[in-house]
Design a protein around this motif. Structure first.
Motif, PDB file in Angstrom:
ATOM      1  N   HIS A  16      -6.185   8.774  13.379  1.00 58.14           N
ATOM      2  CA  HIS A  16      -6.491   9.096  11.622  1.00 58.14           C
ATOM      3  C   HIS A  16      -6.820   8.291  10.615  1.00 58.14           C
ATOM      4  CE1 HIS A  16      -6.986  13.907  12.798  1.00 58.14           C
ATOM      5  NE2 HIS A  16      -6.115  13.262  13.207  1.00 58.14           N
ATOM      6  N   ARG A  17      -7.656   7.522  10.477  1.00 66.02           N
ATOM      7  CA  ARG A  17      -7.864   6.063   9.678  1.00 66.02           C
ATOM      8  C   ARG A  17      -8.303   6.759   7.703  1.00 66.02           C
ATOM      9  NH1 ARG A  17     -13.727   3.851   9.185  1.00 66.02           N
ATOM     10  NH2 ARG A  17     -14.488   5.133   7.581  1.00 66.02           N
ATOM     11  N   TYR A  75       0.583  -1.667   0.007  1.00 63.42           N
ATOM     12  CA  TYR A  75       0.666  -0.164  -0.059  1.00 63.42           C
ATOM     13  C   TYR A  75       0.591   1.441   0.712  1.00 63.42           C
ATOM     14  CZ  TYR A  75      -3.734   3.480   1.379  1.00 63.42           C
ATOM     15  OH  TYR A  75      -4.153   4.449   1.263  1.00 63.42           O
ATOM     16  N   PHE A  76       1.989   1.134   1.297  1.00 60.51           N
ATOM     17  CA  PHE A  76       2.573   2.690   0.984  1.00 60.51           C
ATOM     18  C   PHE A  76       3.907   3.161   0.048  1.00 60.51           C
ATOM     19  CE2 PHE A  76       0.365   2.811   5.309  1.00 60.51           C
ATOM     20  CZ  PHE A  76       0.908   4.535   5.522  1.00 60.51           C
ATOM     21  N   PRO A  77       4.270   1.643  -1.057  1.00 67.39           N
ATOM     22  CA  PRO A  77       5.819   1.911  -1.334  1.00 67.39           C
ATOM     23  C   PRO A  77       4.906   3.212  -2.235  1.00 67.39           C
ATOM     24  CG  PRO A  77       5.166  -0.082  -1.370  1.00 67.39           C
ATOM     25  CD  PRO A  77       4.242   0.396  -0.835  1.00 67.39           C
ATOM     26  N   PRO A 111      -8.244   5.686   0.065  1.00 66.34           N
ATOM     27  CA  PRO A 111      -9.512   5.556  -1.195  1.00 66.34           C
ATOM     28  C   PRO A 111     -10.733   6.039  -0.430  1.00 66.34           C
ATOM     29  CG  PRO A 111      -8.968   3.531   0.045  1.00 66.34           C
ATOM     30  CD  PRO A 111      -7.841   4.941   0.506  1.00 66.34           C
ATOM     31  N   ALA A 112     -12.062   5.427  -1.068  1.00 69.47           N
ATOM     32  CA  ALA A 112     -13.344   6.257  -0.359  1.00 69.47           C
ATOM     33  C   ALA A 112     -13.388   4.778   0.163  1.00 69.47           C
ATOM     34  CB  ALA A 112     -14.135   6.212  -1.221  1.00 69.47           C
ATOM     35  N   PRO A 138     -17.850 -10.771   6.987  1.00 70.22           N
ATOM     36  CA  PRO A 138     -16.753  -9.993   7.274  1.00 70.22           C
ATOM     37  C   PRO A 138     -16.211  -9.960   8.332  1.00 70.22           C
ATOM     38  CG  PRO A 138     -19.008  -9.168   5.829  1.00 70.22           C
ATOM     39  CD  PRO A 138     -19.540 -10.584   7.334  1.00 70.22           C
ATOM     40  N   VAL A 139     -14.667  -9.516   8.085  1.00 69.36           N
ATOM     41  CA  VAL A 139     -13.469  -8.782   8.600  1.00 69.36           C
ATOM     42  C   VAL A 139     -13.263  -8.047   8.533  1.00 69.36           C
ATOM     43  CG1 VAL A 139     -11.748  -9.719  10.062  1.00 69.36           C
ATOM     44  CG2 VAL A 139     -13.167 -11.418   9.240  1.00 69.36           C
ATOM     45  N   TRP A 140     -13.526  -6.651   8.206  1.00 71.88           N
ATOM     46  CA  TRP A 140     -13.032  -5.562   8.604  1.00 71.88           C
ATOM     47  C   TRP A 140     -12.225  -4.765   9.700  1.00 71.88           C
ATOM     48  CZ3 TRP A 140     -13.836  -3.464   3.564  1.00 71.88           C
ATOM     49  CH2 TRP A 140     -15.082  -4.027   3.402  1.00 71.88           C
ATOM     50  N   LEU A 141     -11.129  -4.087   8.325  1.00 72.05           N
ATOM     51  CA  LEU A 141      -9.991  -3.306   9.322  1.00 72.05           C
ATOM     52  C   LEU A 141      -9.990  -2.070   9.380  1.00 72.05           C
ATOM     53  CD1 LEU A 141      -6.858  -6.211   9.342  1.00 72.05           C
ATOM     54  CD2 LEU A 141      -8.734  -5.807  11.225  1.00 72.05           C
ATOM     55  N   ASP A 142      -9.889  -1.583  10.578  1.00 75.71           N
ATOM     56  CA  ASP A 142      -9.705   0.304  10.254  1.00 75.71           C
ATOM     57  C   ASP A 142      -8.203   0.532  10.751  1.00 75.71           C
ATOM     58  OD1 ASP A 142     -12.361   0.522   9.276  1.00 75.71           O
ATOM     59  OD2 ASP A 142     -12.821   0.718  12.023  1.00 75.71           O
ATOM     60  N   LEU A 143      -7.324   0.988  10.044  1.00 79.75           N
ATOM     61  CA  LEU A 143      -6.339   1.188   9.848  1.00 79.75           C
ATOM     62  C   LEU A 143      -6.067   2.334   9.798  1.00 79.75           C
ATOM     63  CD1 LEU A 143      -5.480  -1.511   6.722  1.00 79.75           C
ATOM     64  CD2 LEU A 143      -4.765  -1.590   9.306  1.00 79.75           C
ATOM     65  N   SER A 144      -5.210   3.042  10.588  1.00 81.89           N
ATOM     66  CA  SER A 144      -5.201   4.494  10.847  1.00 81.89           C
ATOM     67  C   SER A 144      -3.483   4.642  11.286  1.00 81.89           C
ATOM     68  CB  SER A 144      -5.223   4.375  11.860  1.00 81.89           C
ATOM     69  OG  SER A 144      -7.154   4.955  11.994  1.00 81.89           O
ATOM     70  N   LEU A 145      -3.347   5.902  10.874  1.00 86.17           N
ATOM     71  CA  LEU A 145      -1.669   6.708  10.988  1.00 86.17           C
ATOM     72  C   LEU A 145      -2.162   7.051  12.538  1.00 86.17           C
ATOM     73  CD1 LEU A 145      -1.004   9.188   8.002  1.00 86.17           C
ATOM     74  CD2 LEU A 145      -0.113   6.731   8.950  1.00 86.17           C
ATOM     75  N   ALA A 146      -0.967   6.781  13.124  1.00 86.46           N
ATOM     76  CA  ALA A 146      -1.316   7.387  15.899  1.00 86.46           C
ATOM     77  C   ALA A 146       0.529   7.873  15.452  1.00 86.46           C
ATOM     78  CB  ALA A 146      -1.494   5.588  15.984  1.00 86.46           C
TER      79      ALA A 146
END
Length: 295
Positions: free
Chosen positions: A158-159, A105-107, A290-291, A259-267
């Motif tokens: 911040h997600r 994701y980050f590259p 992304p939206a 479904p297994v949803w994950l919220d990924l955030s900067l912290a």
């Protein structure tokens, strides 16, 4: 009491010994011992319990360590902010990213930031989300990527991504063409999992506890290419974000029936003012996000 003595003191506490601390600091061991002795004389307090093989903090040392970390972090923050000019000609971003997101994701984001601000130094640390939180608190990194299904109260979050963990199967697996896979069917298989401390593993541990099963773990590794090869050769299945296998025809991603949803955030530390470089990096990550998906 000076900054150097506090730095030596914390290194001894973290390493559990004077010799190991000296090696990390790249100085002679007697210099570390002398600095600690002077610090204890200044405070007129013992800071360490000296055991035969390892030293540990006394109660007084624990109190000093807590304040020393705050002091050294404040000094580091001040130095960085002073060095940074109004334009981002200089600066530093230190971020912890789990390997799955760091690889897939980050590259493009990291390269875009580097292209826009070539004078800013980027330091990317790969680690699991639990270790990343610890590193943020210790001041080893400025920010990190964590899972925030239950946001930690001591971090600002911040997600930037909400994504679904998928069961990853070889393309010729009996369940590869299924619309969804149940937890029972998943846990009936031999599994290839990350080691503890990574969100990939925490998802599986949480679900297995909820359904009351013990996962049959055949392989444990944090090496994503190895995980993909093991699954592709039908030695086990795993669970990953879909982006990891999007371009791999040998693997299939199947959603779970629940479904297994994950919220990924900067912290980062709550109440901590981000440097200009760090805030600019956060803005870029959120700009590229992304939206959100609906659960």
């Amino acid at each position: 009491m000076d900054i150097r003595s506090l730095r030596y003191f914390l290194m001894v506490a973290d390493q559990g010994g004077f010799t190991a601390a000296a090696e990390q600091l790249h100085i002679a061991q007697p210099a570390v011992s002398m600095a600690i002795r002077k610090l204890e004389q200044t405070l007129d307090l013992p800071l360490f319990n000296r055991h035969e093989r390892r030293v540990t903090l006394t109660d007084e040392g624990e109190v000093l360590a807590r304040h020393a970390r705050l002091i050294l972090q404040a000094v580091a923050d001040a130095e960085r902010e002073v060095r940074e000019l109004h334009a981002l000609e200089r600066g530093e971003v230190r971020i912890g990213i789990p390997s799955m997101l760091g690889s897939y994701y980050f590259p493009p984001i990291l390269m875009a930031f580097r292209h826009r601000y070539p004078g800013v130094r980027l330091e990317v640390i790969e680690a699991g989300t639990r270790k990343i939180q610890t590193m943020i608190h210790r001041g080893d990194i400025d920010m990190g990527v964590i899972v925030t299904d239950t946001p930690p109260t001591d971090l600002e979050t911040h997600r930037f991504l909400q994504d679904q963990m998928m069961a990853i199967l070889p393309a010729d697996h009996a369940l590869a063409k299924a619309d969804t896979i149940s937890y029972d069917a998943f846990f009936a298989e031999e599994l290839v999992l990350f080691k503890e401390g990574y969100f990939h593993r925490e998802v599986i541990d949480r679900i297995s506890e909820e359904v009351g099963v013990t996962p049959n773990i055949g392989f444990e590794t944090n090496l994503i290419p190895l995980i993909k090869q093991i699954v592709a050769h039908d030695y086990g299945i795993t669970t990953l974000l879909k982006m990891v296998v999007a371009d791999d025809p040998a693997l299939v991603a199947v959603p779970f029936t629940v479904p297994v949803w994950l919220d990924l955030s900067l912290a980062w530390r709550k109440g901590h003012r981000l440097s200009r470089a760090n805030q600019t990096f956060v803005d870029l990550v959120l700009e590229q996000a992304p939206a959100s998906h609906s659960r």
